[in-house]
Structures are given as structure tokens and as C-alpha cells.
Design a protein around this motif. Structure first.
Motif, mmCIF file in Angstrom:
data_model
loop_
_atom_site.group_PDB
_atom_site.id
_atom_site.type_symbol
_atom_site.label_atom_id
_atom_site.label_comp_id
_atom_site.label_asym_id
_atom_site.label_seq_id
_atom_site.Cartn_x
_atom_site.Cartn_y
_atom_site.Cartn_z
ATOM 1 N N ILE A 105 -4.237 6.919 -1.664
ATOM 2 C CA ILE A 105 -3.774 5.986 -1.189
ATOM 3 C C ILE A 105 -3.680 4.882 -2.216
ATOM 4 O O ILE A 105 -4.950 4.679 -2.736
ATOM 5 N N THR A 122 0.861 -1.309 -0.240
ATOM 6 C CA THR A 122 0.184 0.003 0.003
ATOM 7 C C THR A 122 0.939 1.360 -0.029
ATOM 8 O O THR A 122 1.778 1.438 0.883
ATOM 9 N N PHE A 123 0.712 2.096 -0.946
ATOM 10 C CA PHE A 123 1.627 3.295 -1.289
ATOM 11 C C PHE A 123 0.827 4.524 -0.671
ATOM 12 O O PHE A 123 -0.138 4.872 -1.032
ATOM 13 N N GLY A 124 1.309 5.177 0.319
ATOM 14 C CA GLY A 124 0.788 6.185 0.891
ATOM 15 C C GLY A 124 1.350 7.494 0.932
ATOM 16 O O GLY A 124 0.884 8.330 1.597
ATOM 17 N N ASP A 125 2.650 7.519 0.559
ATOM 18 C CA ASP A 125 3.519 8.617 0.776
ATOM 19 C C ASP A 125 2.772 9.923 0.138
ATOM 20 O O ASP A 125 2.481 9.842 -1.135
ATOM 21 N N VAL A 162 -3.467 0.749 -3.389
ATOM 22 C CA VAL A 162 -3.055 -0.445 -3.077
ATOM 23 C C VAL A 162 -2.683 -1.337 -4.252
ATOM 24 O O VAL A 162 -3.759 -1.340 -5.193
#
Lengths: 338, 338
Positions: free
Chosen positions: B106, B77-80, B108
Motif C-alpha cells: 500500500i 492512499t493507493f491500494g489497488d 501513502v
DNA sequence: TCAAAAGTGTTATCCTTACACCCATGT
DNA sequence: ACATGGGTGTAAGGATAACACTTTTGA
């Protein structure tokens, strides 16, 4: 398809499986949920102010438990409806329900490691956090003293009872899962499959959380449940199982065991740490030969006298070699006995 | 700390790395983003209607590309903040901006596998989706014919140029990463570290996406960039790299290669499939011995005459043994030459 | 002197890697 | 007959797993 999106707001909760080894026992950091159940340190992710998940996680773990994380790695994002609503608000705020409907709560689980450090106990005593041995939550996972009695005495009979009440079409698949996951009928124990074992028990109604989430339908005798490990708030025991499984797997191909060790350690301490995480006993000399082959540690020529027997040489982790040849990590030979 | 939570709404986008092997080349399913760049099949997660991430993913991949997914696994999960805003709205709807501020997006990422199937081409031609060889996006990852020339001709010189302009304090660490990730100065190639290699190139401004995301600062000559692989929309090439790395790693301990195979196949086809994914050449007989040892396949006694030479025996995957002893998967011995 | 823990030598077995070679088909 | 790809035998070297044994301390 709806025309209006996000009528249901999304809340993201972060949970941390913080592992450390204390007195030869693998432990996870836990806090008390409002209902007194144990919970993982968790907090909400604030999209307005948190730049990354990891920074947010580090911040609230420090706030809740009083110490700083070292190694951190994302585990998994849990988004299923139907699972018990996670306590994403444990930290401070409650989930927003601006439009009246409940928010959809997504939780992102993290694994963090913390080296054994005697001085750390004091930091903790000031907070509500404490270290709980993983064996309390997963008593069937510790094979260091051989096959745990609980498997044959409690788990196998209960699972077979469940099997007999099952839809016959599913029976064969379930029987095979039971056999292989719990090493019955000569099947081999695979220490990495922690999550699958927990999920099987949950599915069979043998985790206390299952009874809670399903509103107590087909509850086994309470006596059985209490022997099957301490439950946790929300789906935290599932996240914990994910973390332990990942850690056990990763040990084998990345040298992360050293993130659990103090700067100086003896080879026996190192072996006991590996054993406490993996849950299996290792052959002493083969372990040493393997460690030697990796060239990941270096003897310091200094002895540790507090061993109870002959003094042992202290070693340090050669952090510098990791950069050069991202190495294998440790290989866990399998089981020593049984 | 704010008093009001979720002033910034959260949107979750799902992206799929769908891998299949066509004519001996590992490919990923891609669609065209509005700006004509290639993108992964992606869509928004609707908290009101989607019960799980995986169901939502399966639904919109079918909608966008016309076929159904088999094996599916969550990647990351990429949230930066700060990474390029993902095209979570590619499917249909646009991200909500109810309060005026931009939503926090965000994403996923998922990995999915699809067996080689000749008949499938037609399904695709009806949609905007197509199969793109992974080699187009990561030309340095294919070592089947030996060390790719692009590494020594383009990548190493460009990275060294970047190194010389670096903060001297970081130089040593960067030099060591360059060496080990791209197997320079005798370091060994590790095929699993796809993501780290992509991230290093991105950091060094050698991925076209980096120039785009940073507003074109310190752009290397365009000629260099175009040799360094086809860029993708948003952070999709990063997700693709995550997927390929995970797949390469997983091959070694789970028998998922068979999710890429048709029901019947020859051992050479199996070997070529493994090679196309892992990107390394394997020794024929050792590969066969290994396959035999795992007992994962079974000869059918039937021959395939369309081989160009001597007819080859057809085999099938013994799906039933996986249930019994969740086995090793394949072991990739390392490189055959060089 | 004895318990407790550190640390070592040796061997059979299996897996890995690398040789070189033969077999069956189509053109 | 020969090119093409399928399929096999053998052997060196290394890693694994399991033996049993010696050494050094504190009580």
C-alpha cells in the motif's frame, strides 16, 4: 534500525462516513459497536482477497447495513499510534497477533453519499444500522437558526477555562484558534473547519473520547461533556468530522449535492438539502439565481402538490452537463444573518 | 471468506512529492531508482518504530535527500492491486515475504513544500537527489506561454486514434473526457485536473508507464511516448500528478503559496511562483490588486535592486493574519489570453 | 379568509477583467 | 536614450447580498 521487519503486523481497517439527508436533517449511517457505543460501518481490509479498498468498502457496508453505496471518495488515512485503536475488526475477524505483539492498526476513512429515498427505511430496519443526525455528534455545527446557543453557553466558557490552565507560551496560539474556529469576538464562522473544531475540543478534553483515551485525566463535569455531542467508538467521530468538512468544502466546487437528491426534486428541497449539509441558512432568491446560472438543473414542467402551500415545480439534475464543463458546484454565499 | 487472516502481509510505503520553485520553474525532488528511472523519495513505514506516517516521512526524506521538510500534507492512499508494485523498499529494507507469498504493498502519498532557497543546492549535490521540473513529466500542463503545441500536435491526434479503436459504447464518454480535459473544441482549460489528464493518457496507452505495466501491448511509436513526458518508477508519476493537482487547487483557498517563497520577495517573484505552479499566466495588475485585498503581505519599504529594471519593493508574508481569519488564499482569475 | 410555501423584481455594492499608461534603474 | 521590468488609474460587466413583493394552493 531493526534487522527484522514487520515483527509488528499491519492491519488496515476501512470506515465509511455514509451521509444522507432525511427530513431535512443531515445524517450518517451508524452501527452499534460491541460496547454499545455508536460506530461507523467499518471492516478489515483483506490483502489476500480485496482487489481495491473501494470494492471492499462497498461490500461490507452492504453486508452490515443492507444497502448499496453510490458516490464514494477516499478521505484520509489515519496511522498515528496513540490514537485509540480503531475497531477494524468490527465486521468479523479480530486483528492478527501472530507474534504476540499487538498489530498496528491503520484506518482508511471514506466518504459516501446516498440520495434521500423513502423506501430505504425498510432495508435498514432489518439490520443493526441506523441513521443518526450529524447534529447529535456536532451540536455546534448547525447555524441554520442562527448562532447555536451552545457555543456561548458551554463551549466558549469551557475553552477559556482550559486556556487559563495552559502553558502560557501556547496561550496566544490557542486563544486565536478558539476565536477563529468558534467565531468569537466578531470572527466569522467558517463552516468547513469541522475537523479543526473537533480536534480543538478533543485537545481541550471537551470531547468524551478524550477523557476515555486519556484515562479520565482532568475530566470536566460530566454534564458539560454530554452537551458536547454524542461520542463514538474509537476515532470515528474524528473521521466523521473529516467527512463532514470535506463534504461542505466540496459542495462549493463540485455538483455533488445532487448525489444526495432523489431523481426529481423542488428547488426548496434542494436548498434545504444544501442548508442541512453546510449548516448555514441561505437567501432564497440568491440561491435560485445561482442554481439557474449554473444550468445544472432543468425544470420538468410538472408540479409537486405536497408542499403545504403553493405547488412547486419539479426539477432534475442535468447529469450530462457535468461531463462537458466540470462545473463550479454551488457557491455558498456565507451567512444570511448574524 | 478465509478463516486465516493476513496470510498476505501488508507493507506500507510512503512517498513524498516535494515541490519547490527554482528559477521560475516548479520542480519536484526526485531520486534514482535502482533501474535508473526517476522516483519520488520513498521509504517503508515501520509499524514497530514509526509513531506517525508524517514523522517517518520527514525522517527518510532527510536521510535520502539531505534537507528538512516544512509544509507536509497527506495526499492519498493507493491500494489497488494490479497497479505496478511500488518501490516501498527504496530506502533500505525489502518487503517481507515471511510466508512465501508476496506482500501486499500500500502506498501513502504526501505533498510537501519547500521555499526557494539558493543555499540549498549544495545540500543536494551531496546526495543522489535532484530537482526535476514538473514540465518534464507533464509537458502539456504549462500554459504560461499560451496553449502548448504538444496538445494539438501529439496528444489530440493520438487520443483520437485511440478513440477510433475503442468499444463504440464507451466512445461518447471518452470523447467528452478528451475534449474537456485537454480543452479541445473550445472547451476551457482547467488547470486543476492534472491527475485526470494523466490517467486518461495512461488509459490510452500514451504514458510510458502504461506500456511497461501492460507488458508492451499496443505500444504507440516510441517517438510519441518520449514526447509525452518523462516516466517514473512504479506509480510515482500518478502520485506526482495527484500532488500537483492538489497544490493547484489549494492555492485558491489557502495561502500556501507562501510556503514556497523566501522570507522576503517582490510581488513579481510571487506572481511568477504562482504562475509556475498553476501553469497559467496572470494579469499583473489584477494579481496585485487581489494580493492587496487579501492583506496577506506587507511592504517592507526596502528595495531589491537586482531586478534588471526598476528596483522592486520587498514584501513579507504576514503569517499572523492566517491565524485570525483563515483566508481565501489566492484566486486564480482564469487565463489571461487564449 | 388566512396560513404556508412558491416564486419574482430591483438595487447598491463589490469583484473581475481588461484597457492603457507612467516610473526608476542600468547600459 | 532606450530597454527592462516595476508600478498605477479607470471603467465596463457581472456576481453577490439584501431589500420587499406577488402568486397559488389547502385548511
Amino acid at each position: 534500525m531493526t534487522t527484522q521487519v514487520n515483527q509488528v503486523p499491519i492491519t488496515i481497517g476501512l470506515s465509511a462516513v455514509v451521509v444522507s439527508v432525511m427530513d431535512g436533517e443531515a445524517c450518517a449511517l451508524s452501527v452499534s459497536a460491541p460496547d454499545a457505543a455508536l460506530a461507523l460501518p467499518s471492516g478489515p481490509f483483506d490483502p489476500a482477497h480485496d482487489r481495491t479498498f473501494e470494492l471492499a468498502l462497498r461490500a461490507f457496508v452492504t453486508a452490515q447495513t443492507g444497502f448499496e453505496l453510490g458516490f464514494v471518495e477516499q478521505l484520509y488515512t489515519f496511522g498515528d499510534k496513540g490514537r485509540d485503536a480503531p475497531l477494524a475488526d468490527l465486521g468479523a475477524r479480530s486483528p492478527p497477533t501472530r507474534t504476540g505483539e499487538p498489530a498496528r492498526i491503520i484506518s482508511v476513512g471514506y466518504l459516501a453519499l446516498s440520495p434521500t429515498l423513502e423506501a430505504r427505511g425498510e432495508t435498514l430496519s432489518a439490520s443493526a444500522a441506523r441513521w443518526t443526525p450529524l447534529g447529535h455528534h456536532f451540536p455546534w455545527e448547525d447555524w441554520r437558526e442562527g448562532r447555536p446557543a451552545i457555543i456561548d453557553e458551554v463551549i466558549a466558557p469551557a475553552l477559556r477555562r482550559w486556556l487559563s490552565q495552559n502553558d502560557p507560551r501556547q496561550r496566544e496560539g490557542h486563544a486565536s484558534r478558539i476565536r477563529t474556529l468558534f467565531a468569537l469576538d466578531g470572527a466569522r464562522w467558517n463552516e468547513e473547519r469541522v475537523l479543526e473544531r473537533y480536534e480543538l475540543l478533543y485537545e481541550a478534553g471537551l470531547a468524551a473520547e478524550a477523557a476515555r483515551d486519556r484515562g479520565l485525566s482532568t475530566l470536566p463535569e460530566a454534564a458539560t461533556l454530554t452537551r458536547l455531542g454524542q461520542p463514538m467508538a474509537s476515532d470515528h467521530r474524528r473521521i466523521l468530522a473529516t467527512g463532514l468538512g470535506r463534504l461542505r468544502g466540496k459542495l462549493k466546487y463540485r455538483p455533488i449535492i445532487f448525489d444526495l437528491m432523489p431523481p426529481k426534486f423542488t428547488l426548496s428541497q434542494l436548498q434545504r438539502t444544501v442548508e442541512s449539509i453546510s449548516g448555514v441558512a441561505l437567501h432564497k432568491q440568491n440561491f435560485r439565481r445561482m442554481i439557474e446560472r449554473t444550468e445544472l438543473v432543468e425544470g420538468l414542467g410538472v408540479m409537486d402538490a405536497d408542499t403545504g402551500g403553493r405547488p412547486a415545480e419539479l426539477f432534475r439534475f442535468r447529469r450530462e452537463v457535468v461531463a462537458v464543463r466540470q462545473p463550479m458546484g454551488l457557491s455558498l454565499p456565507t451567512l444570511r444573518e448574524n
